[in-house]
Scaffold this motif. Structure first.
Motif, short mmCIF file in Angstrom:
data_model
loop_
_atom_site.label_atom_id
_atom_site.label_comp_id
_atom_site.label_asym_id
_atom_site.label_seq_id
_atom_site.Cartn_x
_atom_site.Cartn_y
_atom_site.Cartn_z
N ASP A 1 45.67 9.07 10.86
CA ASP A 1 44.55 8.35 10.24
C ASP A 1 43.94 7.34 11.22
N ALA A 2 44.81 6.68 12.00
CA ALA A 2 44.32 5.70 12.98
C ALA A 2 43.45 6.37 14.04
N VAL A 3 43.90 7.55 14.51
CA VAL A 3 43.13 8.27 15.53
C VAL A 3 41.82 8.79 14.94
N LEU A 4 41.89 9.37 13.74
CA LEU A 4 40.69 9.92 13.11
C LEU A 4 39.65 8.84 12.87
N SER A 5 40.07 7.68 12.39
CA SER A 5 39.11 6.60 12.13
C SER A 5 38.45 6.12 13.42
N ARG A 6 39.21 6.06 14.50
CA ARG A 6 38.65 5.62 15.77
C ARG A 6 37.63 6.63 16.32
N VAL A 7 37.95 7.91 16.24
CA VAL A 7 37.03 8.93 16.74
C VAL A 7 35.79 9.00 15.85
N LEU A 8 35.96 8.87 14.54
CA LEU A 8 34.82 8.86 13.63
C LEU A 8 33.88 7.69 13.93
N LEU A 9 34.45 6.52 14.18
CA LEU A 9 33.62 5.35 14.49
C LEU A 9 32.85 5.57 15.79
N GLU A 10 33.55 6.06 16.83
CA GLU A 10 32.89 6.29 18.11
C GLU A 10 31.81 7.37 17.99
N PHE A 11 32.08 8.39 17.19
CA PHE A 11 31.10 9.46 17.00
C PHE A 11 29.86 8.93 16.27
N SER A 12 30.06 8.11 15.25
CA SER A 12 28.93 7.53 14.52
C SER A 12 28.09 6.64 15.43
N ILE A 13 28.76 5.84 16.26
CA ILE A 13 28.04 4.97 17.20
C ILE A 13 27.26 5.82 18.19
N TYR A 14 27.88 6.88 18.68
CA TYR A 14 27.23 7.78 19.64
C TYR A 14 25.96 8.40 19.07
N ILE A 15 26.04 8.93 17.86
CA ILE A 15 24.87 9.57 17.24
C ILE A 15 23.78 8.54 16.94
N LEU A 16 24.16 7.40 16.38
CA LEU A 16 23.17 6.36 16.07
C LEU A 16 22.49 5.83 17.32
N CYS A 17 23.26 5.67 18.39
CA CYS A 17 22.68 5.20 19.66
C CYS A 17 21.69 6.21 20.21
N MET A 18 22.05 7.49 20.16
CA MET A 18 21.15 8.53 20.65
C MET A 18 19.83 8.49 19.88
N ILE A 19 19.91 8.44 18.56
CA ILE A 19 18.70 8.44 17.72
C ILE A 19 17.87 7.19 17.98
N THR A 20 18.54 6.02 18.00
CA THR A 20 17.83 4.74 18.17
C THR A 20 17.15 4.68 19.53
N LEU A 21 17.86 5.08 20.58
CA LEU A 21 17.28 5.00 21.92
C LEU A 21 16.15 6.00 22.11
N LEU A 22 16.28 7.18 21.53
CA LEU A 22 15.19 8.15 21.60
C LEU A 22 13.93 7.62 20.91
N VAL A 23 14.13 6.97 19.75
CA VAL A 23 12.99 6.39 19.01
C VAL A 23 12.37 5.25 19.81
N LEU A 24 13.19 4.37 20.37
CA LEU A 24 12.68 3.24 21.15
C LEU A 24 11.93 3.71 22.40
N LEU A 25 12.49 4.70 23.08
CA LEU A 25 11.82 5.21 24.28
C LEU A 25 10.48 5.88 23.91
N ALA A 26 10.46 6.60 22.78
CA ALA A 26 9.21 7.22 22.33
C ALA A 26 8.18 6.15 21.98
N TRP A 27 8.65 5.04 21.39
CA TRP A 27 7.74 3.93 21.04
C TRP A 27 7.11 3.32 22.30
N PHE A 28 7.87 3.33 23.41
CA PHE A 28 7.35 2.81 24.68
C PHE A 28 6.60 3.88 25.46
N GLY A 29 6.42 5.05 24.85
CA GLY A 29 5.63 6.10 25.48
C GLY A 29 6.42 7.05 26.35
N ILE A 30 7.76 6.95 26.34
CA ILE A 30 8.59 7.85 27.12
C ILE A 30 9.13 8.91 26.18
#
Length: 263
Positions: free
Chosen positions: A108-137
């Motif tokens: 459970d400890a390992v699964l929760s850690r990987v789930l958290l890192e995976f959620s952060i990874y996906i959210l960061c990808m989406i957020t940074l893609l949106v921010l870069l698009a907003w700046f015209g990239i």
């Protein structure tokens, strides 16, 4: 007074994972002044630093893809992998006191850690893609279904690896000092800031054994319509992801009682 209904094993498991996720979030981000914003700032700072260096050198990595976006497709997956690597090794030691509770296991400890890192990874990808698009990239989006498949398999790969590492980190304490040394050279040979197309063909037989190369190549192919991962092998990537998950589960199954007794 009506007795409280008995919870099923799946409800108990859900509550355990949720509690561990909350604990991991507070532990990881609570000590930083910037808090949860640091999850976004870490990959953003990596990208800005590398993009600044290569823009200064006036190098364009791939036709039709801005350098910043090209870096994002390599840095974000690698950070997810490296965080799971480090967190997996320390999973048992960091949660040792919690294993006194019958419902909670190292799994459970390992699964929760990987789930958290995976959620952060996906959210960061989406957020940074949106921010870069907003700046015209921006570029035209690639194959969304491929991107989903790649990331599901990447989760399996990192989870299986983390399970094996949690056993290694507890059974062989020296490994917690030695194994992290592997991550640093992987940063330079996994395609984070290059494409396999830019590497001489004679070196490909050595690089393509690295599953991270295929992760990053396929991620870029899914993200960007004008990127073609000519040398990525999706079948090999499926095999290594499922194989790593199976191996991690088998190793954990063989040693999980020892992990509990070692506290």
């Amino acid at each position: 007074m009506r007795p409280s209904p008995t919870r099923t094993i799946w409800q108990i498991q859900r509550d355990v994972i949720y509690a561990l996720l909350v604990r991991e979030m507070k532990t990881r981000f609570g000590k930083w002044r910037l808090g949860y914003a640091w999850a976004l700032l870490e990959p953003a700072l990596h990208i800005m630093m590398l993009a600044a260096i290569f823009n200064f050198l006036k190098r364009d990595f791939y036709p039709g893809i801005p350098t910043t976006l090209f870096m994002l497709g390599g840095i974000a997956p690698f950070l997810f992998f490296s965080h799971c690597f480090y967190k997996g090794i320390a999973a048992v030691a960091s949660n040792r006191g919690l294993f006194n509770y019958r419902q909670l296991r190292p799994f459970d400890a390992v699964l929760s850690r990987v789930l958290l890192e995976f959620s952060i990874y996906i959210l960061c990808m989406i957020t940074l893609l949106v921010l870069l698009a907003w700046f015209g990239i921006r570029v035209e989006f690639g194959d969304f279904l491929l991107l989903v498949e790649v990331n599901i398999l990447f989760f399996f790969f990192c989870f299986g690896l983390s399970l094996a590492l949690c056993v290694a980190g507890e059974r062989y304490p020296e490994s917690s000092k030695i194994l992290p040394l592997i991550v640093r050279p992987l940063y330079f040979v996994s395609g984070v800031f290059f494409s396999l197309e830019q590497i001489p063909v004679e070196y490909h037989p050595y690089l393509i054994w690295n599953p991270l190369v295929h992760v990053i190549e396929l991620t870029r192919e899914g993200l960007y319509a004008n990127y073609e991962g000519k040398f990525s092998n999706f079948k090999y990537y499926i095999f290594t992801s499922i194989g790593t998950l199976t191996l991690g589960l088998l190793i954990y199954r063989a040693h999980w009682r020892d992990l509990i007794r070692s506290q």
